[in-house]
Design a protein around this motif. Structure first.
Motif, mmCIF file in Angstrom:
data_model
loop_
_atom_site.group_PDB
_atom_site.id
_atom_site.type_symbol
_atom_site.label_atom_id
_atom_site.label_comp_id
_atom_site.label_asym_id
_atom_site.label_seq_id
_atom_site.Cartn_x
_atom_site.Cartn_y
_atom_site.Cartn_z
ATOM 1 N N LEU A 40 0.955 -1.212 0.158
ATOM 2 C CA LEU A 40 -0.085 0.008 -0.200
ATOM 3 C C LEU A 40 0.801 1.282 0.019
ATOM 4 C CD1 LEU A 40 -2.897 1.250 0.384
ATOM 5 C CD2 LEU A 40 -2.697 1.124 2.849
ATOM 6 N N ASP A 41 1.961 1.304 0.797
ATOM 7 C CA ASP A 41 2.647 2.484 0.799
ATOM 8 C C ASP A 41 3.440 2.785 -0.285
ATOM 9 O OD1 ASP A 41 1.970 2.911 3.494
ATOM 10 O OD2 ASP A 41 3.809 1.898 4.373
ATOM 11 N N GLU A 42 3.927 1.448 -1.060
ATOM 12 C CA GLU A 42 4.983 1.730 -2.208
ATOM 13 C C GLU A 42 3.841 2.289 -3.396
ATOM 14 O OE1 GLU A 42 7.987 1.279 -3.144
ATOM 15 O OE2 GLU A 42 8.481 1.422 -1.033
ATOM 16 N N ALA A 43 2.531 1.705 -3.302
ATOM 17 C CA ALA A 43 1.466 2.227 -4.266
ATOM 18 C C ALA A 43 1.406 3.694 -4.290
ATOM 19 C CB ALA A 43 0.521 1.449 -4.274
ATOM 20 N N LEU A 44 0.977 4.052 -3.002
ATOM 21 C CA LEU A 44 0.545 5.331 -2.777
ATOM 22 C C LEU A 44 1.552 6.395 -3.070
ATOM 23 C CD1 LEU A 44 -2.030 5.009 -0.001
ATOM 24 C CD2 LEU A 44 -2.594 4.948 -2.652
ATOM 25 N N THR A 45 2.873 5.968 -2.680
ATOM 26 C CA THR A 45 3.867 6.869 -2.640
ATOM 27 C C THR A 45 4.476 7.121 -4.035
ATOM 28 O OG1 THR A 45 5.567 5.378 -1.731
ATOM 29 C CG2 THR A 45 4.497 6.921 -0.207
ATOM 30 N N THR A 46 4.412 6.022 -4.778
ATOM 31 C CA THR A 46 5.242 5.845 -6.081
ATOM 32 C C THR A 46 4.044 6.998 -6.780
ATOM 33 O OG1 THR A 46 5.860 3.905 -5.631
ATOM 34 C CG2 THR A 46 5.495 4.455 -8.188
ATOM 35 N N ASN A 47 2.790 6.836 -6.836
ATOM 36 C CA ASN A 47 1.775 7.601 -7.731
ATOM 37 C C ASN A 47 1.113 8.645 -6.625
ATOM 38 O OD1 ASN A 47 0.602 8.426 -10.036
ATOM 39 N ND2 ASN A 47 -1.119 6.872 -9.795
ATOM 40 N N ILE A 330 -4.717 -6.638 -10.442
ATOM 41 C CA ILE A 330 -6.126 -6.519 -9.770
ATOM 42 C C ILE A 330 -5.944 -5.509 -8.649
ATOM 43 C CG2 ILE A 330 -7.716 -7.883 -8.561
ATOM 44 C CD1 ILE A 330 -7.057 -10.255 -10.302
ATOM 45 N N TYR A 331 -4.917 -5.803 -7.801
ATOM 46 C CA TYR A 331 -4.822 -5.001 -6.628
ATOM 47 C C TYR A 331 -4.509 -3.329 -6.789
ATOM 48 C CZ TYR A 331 -2.374 -2.856 -2.590
ATOM 49 O OH TYR A 331 -1.970 -2.263 -1.447
ATOM 50 N N LEU A 332 -3.874 -3.117 -8.070
ATOM 51 C CA LEU A 332 -3.806 -1.684 -8.422
ATOM 52 C C LEU A 332 -4.700 -1.121 -9.118
ATOM 53 C CD1 LEU A 332 0.141 -1.641 -9.700
ATOM 54 C CD2 LEU A 332 -0.807 -1.067 -7.450
ATOM 55 N N MET A 333 -5.666 -1.776 -9.753
ATOM 56 C CA MET A 333 -6.817 -1.198 -10.539
ATOM 57 C C MET A 333 -7.896 -1.060 -9.466
ATOM 58 S SD MET A 333 -9.124 -3.109 -13.326
ATOM 59 C CE MET A 333 -9.623 -4.407 -12.245
ATOM 60 N N ALA A 334 -7.848 -1.939 -8.390
ATOM 61 C CA ALA A 334 -9.079 -1.791 -7.456
ATOM 62 C C ALA A 334 -8.600 -0.508 -6.472
ATOM 63 C CB ALA A 334 -9.104 -3.046 -6.579
ATOM 64 N N LEU A 335 -7.318 -0.331 -6.323
ATOM 65 C CA LEU A 335 -6.740 0.597 -5.609
ATOM 66 C C LEU A 335 -6.956 2.102 -6.141
ATOM 67 C CD1 LEU A 335 -5.416 1.221 -2.618
ATOM 68 C CD2 LEU A 335 -3.147 1.123 -3.875
ATOM 69 N N PHE A 336 -6.671 2.314 -7.535
ATOM 70 C CA PHE A 336 -6.867 3.494 -8.029
ATOM 71 C C PHE A 336 -7.815 3.637 -8.964
ATOM 72 C CE2 PHE A 336 -1.999 2.730 -7.540
ATOM 73 C CZ PHE A 336 -1.909 3.864 -6.809
ATOM 74 N N ALA A 337 -8.460 2.834 -9.518
ATOM 75 C CA ALA A 337 -9.818 2.870 -10.198
ATOM 76 C C ALA A 337 -11.033 2.760 -9.607
ATOM 77 C CB ALA A 337 -9.811 2.063 -11.230
ATOM 78 N N MET A 338 -11.071 1.910 -8.384
ATOM 79 C CA MET A 338 -12.184 1.795 -7.593
ATOM 80 C C MET A 338 -12.160 2.283 -6.145
ATOM 81 S SD MET A 338 -12.803 -2.264 -8.707
ATOM 82 C CE MET A 338 -14.321 -2.056 -7.759
ATOM 83 N N ARG A 339 -10.831 2.855 -5.857
ATOM 84 C CA ARG A 339 -10.533 3.534 -4.628
ATOM 85 C C ARG A 339 -10.726 2.272 -3.433
ATOM 86 N NH1 ARG A 339 -7.079 6.606 -6.429
ATOM 87 N NH2 ARG A 339 -6.937 7.534 -4.291
ATOM 88 N N LEU A 340 -10.564 1.074 -3.893
ATOM 89 C CA LEU A 340 -10.942 0.276 -2.976
ATOM 90 C C LEU A 340 -9.515 -0.511 -2.648
ATOM 91 C CD1 LEU A 340 -13.457 -0.887 -1.570
ATOM 92 C CD2 LEU A 340 -13.382 -2.850 -3.553
ATOM 93 N N TRP A 341 -9.265 -0.842 -1.460
ATOM 94 C CA TRP A 341 -8.106 -1.520 -0.931
ATOM 95 C C TRP A 341 -8.418 -2.961 -0.653
ATOM 96 C CZ3 TRP A 341 -5.684 -2.483 4.311
ATOM 97 C CH2 TRP A 341 -4.651 -3.024 4.458
ATOM 98 N N VAL A 342 -7.865 -3.729 -1.138
ATOM 99 C CA VAL A 342 -7.806 -5.165 -1.153
ATOM 100 C C VAL A 342 -6.664 -6.019 -0.441
ATOM 101 C CG1 VAL A 342 -8.397 -7.311 -2.090
ATOM 102 C CG2 VAL A 342 -9.640 -5.336 -3.133
#
Length: 855
Positions: A40-47, A330-342
């Protein structure tokens, strides 16, 4: 069919149950949770998301505390700030400051808040002291009544102590307060439709992950005291939401974030401002229902269990990597497209566990296969080169005698003398280490152990420049006996021992093939090998370098197409030469020109192994240097036939004229005869000097002082300069020692000075400077002559090249002087450059390496 060759069959149930058991085992550790948080940290801090333009932070920083005094401040100060922000057009003011204690200035601050009309104040849920129950810490009554809304200021810390989100609603019992950011966006308090909870129970609802726009200081931030002491600034605050809170160290309101951790934590007010920024853009992230992660784990286990047993071993790794990639997608699509953390860590562990599990099941078949093949591989023919360490010292001495022609040698076995020439046993150094050479001047010694015998070998090498190279070569030789070499411990593990046996057998089989390939690669000529259709199957590095074709593109390329692409010709065409070699089985030798280089290519047919067809071995030799020498010989012949014969013919004609009438010999005729003779002499002298320069080697180098060389050259041309009234100005006082040939260096400097005098007008000056620059000795010669045309500069040092402007001006040269200078400089590992401006003069710069740059 032999079932030993079939891949191991595992049922989906076996693979699935094993994966499920391993997955349950790793749940006892905190690793899956830590991995989820890291992803989660890597995804949010990278983008990180863009920050909202409608949010501003006013910081109670160290400067404000220094100017306004210790905390807490009187509330009329906050009232003044509120009025300033109202005048500046701020849309909303959010105070992240707890005003729970009544104050005498509450009325003034309340009036300022009402005047603005949209001020948000915080509440905190905490016990007044340690002995009390949890309660709501509200602002004082006047301020609470004047506030537009109230919001809680609590931020959640995860298991690792990092703030990643907060509950949007928090309160006691059924009354839930929105967070400060939601209150600023107009959110009302929420009442739970559940049985009433005790008033001391903290109830939280709607947790959201906050994608921060950056670390501390990423939002526009202004110092409290600076805003307070300056006029209202609509350009900064108009129609914006302003968060006011403490950022100074020591307030305790600091939060580690994914951007900073504990190294640069973020203040609470900045965190709430980031929440407002993300909420304004609908970027807050919700947690997926718990069943989502479980369903993803189950789906992954089913896919791996069904797919891996049916796959080849080579594809297992690719399948597991593909599964990891799909899960991350799937994880990144849900996180950034659907604003959902799985949470995906457990699902990612499934393919990572499936890879070694599947490999372990197949290891049994590999073990049986190794057992069956070991004996067959061990019986394969051994083709190896004899190691120098296994050769007898007498044989080594014979090889050294043939290779180096030493001036003397000695070979002893213990106290017995086996062979000797011009060396004494008394010269043997003491304490020689086995297998290690010891060098003393031009003598080299080594002690060799063969079985139970000890040998001492000594060589007297030629005392010339080759001695150091030979000694370095001897140091590289591995002459240590097998019994003294460190023995590799055999692996005790059964499978490792078998793999080692297979490796040794395979290495013996491939050793000669590698030896042949390396020999082809290091040959001085280019080698191309084709199949029966003339298609390239092998080429060494020279082909890649000369043709500028990458090695992967050479394989599979028809030889005729390669040659036609670089040297197209019509008679005979390349395809005809290649086809005749294959069909007629006759060798061919053809000239080839590639990238301005000359080659000789020899086509030879050879029988392909296990076939009745023939391929081609093409040997390509670089003859560019030979062709360049032929060109120079032709130029020399042309030069002699014209430039050398011309003055001689003129001399003979003038002598015949004087012979016909010897009584009327005039001085002008004699002068002309002298000029012609001197010109012939100069031509011969320059030819001799050029030949000496071309044959110069470092064996004729010695220590010489550069400034003295330049002074001698200046003295040699001083008379010629004085005749034209030219002043030679020499600057340089430092001794610069070179390793070179002083005679040829002086001749080169004389040539440069002679040219400068010849092309300079009468009464001008020539500047000569000698100076060090780093590890180089430099000489510059600057004249005030007519200069050199830009188009002639690239060819200035070419042999037999004369300047067109000089010829038109009546200055006749041989075209050998500057060529001689360049050759001498290059032989001394130096460089020469020229800069010239027509009508202003020329500057020649000569750089030579000094003999001892460290000193």
């Amino acid at each position: 069919m032999n079932r030993d060759w079939l891949p191991i069959k595992t049922t989906p149930w076996t693979m699935g149950l094993a994966l499920l058991a391993l997955l349950l085992l790793i749940q006892a550790s905190a690793f899956p949770r830590q991995l989820d948080l890291w992803l989660l940290d890597e995804a949010l801090t990278t983008n990180p998301p863009p920050r909202s333009d409608d949010v501003v932070v006013i910081a109670i920083d160290e400067l404000s505390l220094d100017r306004l005094g210790r905390w807490p401040w009187r509330r009329n100060i906050h009232a003044e700030l509120t009025s300033k922000l109202r005048d500046a057009g701020a849309k909303t003011i959010v105070f992240d400051i707890l005003f729970s204690e009544p104050s005498a200035d509450d009325a003034e601050l309340a009036d300022a808040m009402r005047a603005h009309g949209n001020v948000i104040l915080p509440i905190y849920l905490s016990p007044p002291t340690s002995n009390y129950l949890l309660s709501e810490q509200l602002p004082s009554a006047p301020l609470a009544a004047a506030a537009y809304a109230l919001g809680h200021a609590h931020v959640e810390l995860d298991d690792d102590g990092v703030a990643r989100g907060l509950y949007l609603f928090n309160g006691l019992g059924t009354q839930l307060w929105p967070s400060l950011s939601l209150a600023a966006n107009g959110e009302e308090p929420r009442t739970l439709k559940t049985p009433e909870a005790p008033t001391f129970v903290n109830v939280r609802d709607d947790y959201r992950i906050v994608p921060l726009s950056g670390g501390a200081g990423s939002l526009p931030t202004y110092s409290y005291v600076q805003i307070l002491n300056q006029p209202p600034a609509p350009e900064l605050f108009k129609d914006k939401t302003v968060f006011v809170g403490a950022t100074a160290a020591g307030f305790g309101d600091i939060l580690p974030t994914p951007f900073s951790g504990l190294s640069r934590p973020m203040s609470g007010v900045e965190f709430h401002a980031n929440v407002f920024s993300a909420d304004s853009q609908a970027l807050l992230i919700s947690q997926a229902p718990k069943w989502t992660a479980s369903a993803l784990i189950l789906f992954t286990i089913i896919c791996m269990s069904l797919a891996l047993p049916r796959m080849r071993p080579a594809r297992t790794l690719a399948a597991c990597l593909a599964a990891v990639t799909v899960l991350l997608g799937i994880y990144l699509m849900a996180l950034f497209a659907m604003r959902l953390w799985v949470p995906v860590a457990n699902a990612l562990a499934v393919p990572l566990l499936a890879l070694p599990l599947s490999s372990g099941l197949r290891l049994a078949m590999t073990n049986r296969f190794l057992n069956r093949q070991l004996d067959e591989l061990a019986r394969s023919p051994q083709v190896t080169l004899p190691e120098p360490s296994r050769r007898h010292p007498t044989q080594l001495l014979e090889h050294f005698q043939a290779l180096f022609q030493p001036q003397g040698w000695i070979l002893e076995q213990g106290a017995d003398l086996l062979s000797v020439k011009d060396m004494n046993a008394s010269d043997t150094p003491e304490n020689l280490s086995p297998g290690q050479w010891r060098h003393s001047s031009n003598q080299s010694w080594i002690r060799l152990v063969r079985g139970n015998a000890s040998y001492t070998l000594g060589l007297t090498l030629p005392n010339d420049l080759s001695r150091e190279a030979i000694q370095r070569y001897l140091n590289r030789l591995d002459l240590e006996g097998p019994e003294t070499r460190h023995r590799v411990q055999k692996p005790s593990e059964n499978i490792s021992a078998r793999i080692e046996r297979v490796r040794i057998a395979t290495e013996r089989m491939n050793h000669m093939q590698q030896f042949i390939r390396r020999s082809f690669e290091r040959m001085p000529d280019g080698i191309i090998v084709t199949d029966e259709l003339g298609v390239i199957r092998f080429a060494n590095g020279h082909i890649e370098e000369w043709f500028q074709e990458p090695m992967p593109s050479l394989g599979g390329l028809p030889l005729a197409r390669l040659l036609e692409g670089h040297d197209p010709r019509e008679t005979p065409p390349w395809h005809e030469t290649v086809s005749d070699t294959l069909t007629l089985l006759q060798s061919r030798t053809v000239d080839l020109r590639v990238r301005n280089m000359d080659f000789l290519i020899h086509f030879a047919p050879f029988a392909l192994p296990e076939s009745n067809q023939h391929g081609i071995i093409a040997n390509i030799s670089d003859i560019s240097e030979l062709r360049e020498q032929q060109r120079q010989h032709r130029e020399a012949i042309d030069f002699i036939s014209h430039d050398v014969r011309s003055p001689l013919v003129s001399q003979l004609a003038l002598i015949e004229q004087l012979k016909r009438d010897p009584s009327h010999i005039e001085k002008a005729q004699l002068d002309q005869l002298g000029r012609l003779a001197r010109r012939s002499y100069h031509l011969a002298e320059e030819f001799v000097q050029l030949a000496r320069a071309e044959q110069l080697t470092e064996t004729r180098f010695y220590e010489c002082e550069f400034l003295a060389i330049v002074e001698n050259a200046r003295d040699s041309v001083s008379e010629q300069a004085a005749e034209k009234g030219i002043h030679l100005q020499l600057q340089g006082t430092e001794d610069l020692w070179l390793r070179g040939n002083a005679e040829l260096l002086e001749r080169a400097v004389i040539n440069l000075l002679t040219n400068a005098v010849q092309y300079s007008p009468a009464g001008s000056a020539i500047s000569i400077q000698v100076f060090p620059a780093g590890h180089q000795a430099c000489l510059t010669i600057a004249d005030e002559g007519s200069g050199i045309a830009p188009e002639e500069l690239p060819h200035l040092f070419d042999r037999y090249r004369r300047q067109k402007s000089s010829e038109l001006a009546g200055i006749h040269g041989t075209g050998l002087g500057l060529s001689f200078v360049k050759i001498v400089v290059e032989k001394h590992r130096g460089e020469i450059t020229v800069a010239s401006t027509p009508g202003e003069g020329s500057v020649f710069t000569l750089k030579l390496p000094v003999s001892d740059p460290i000193a």
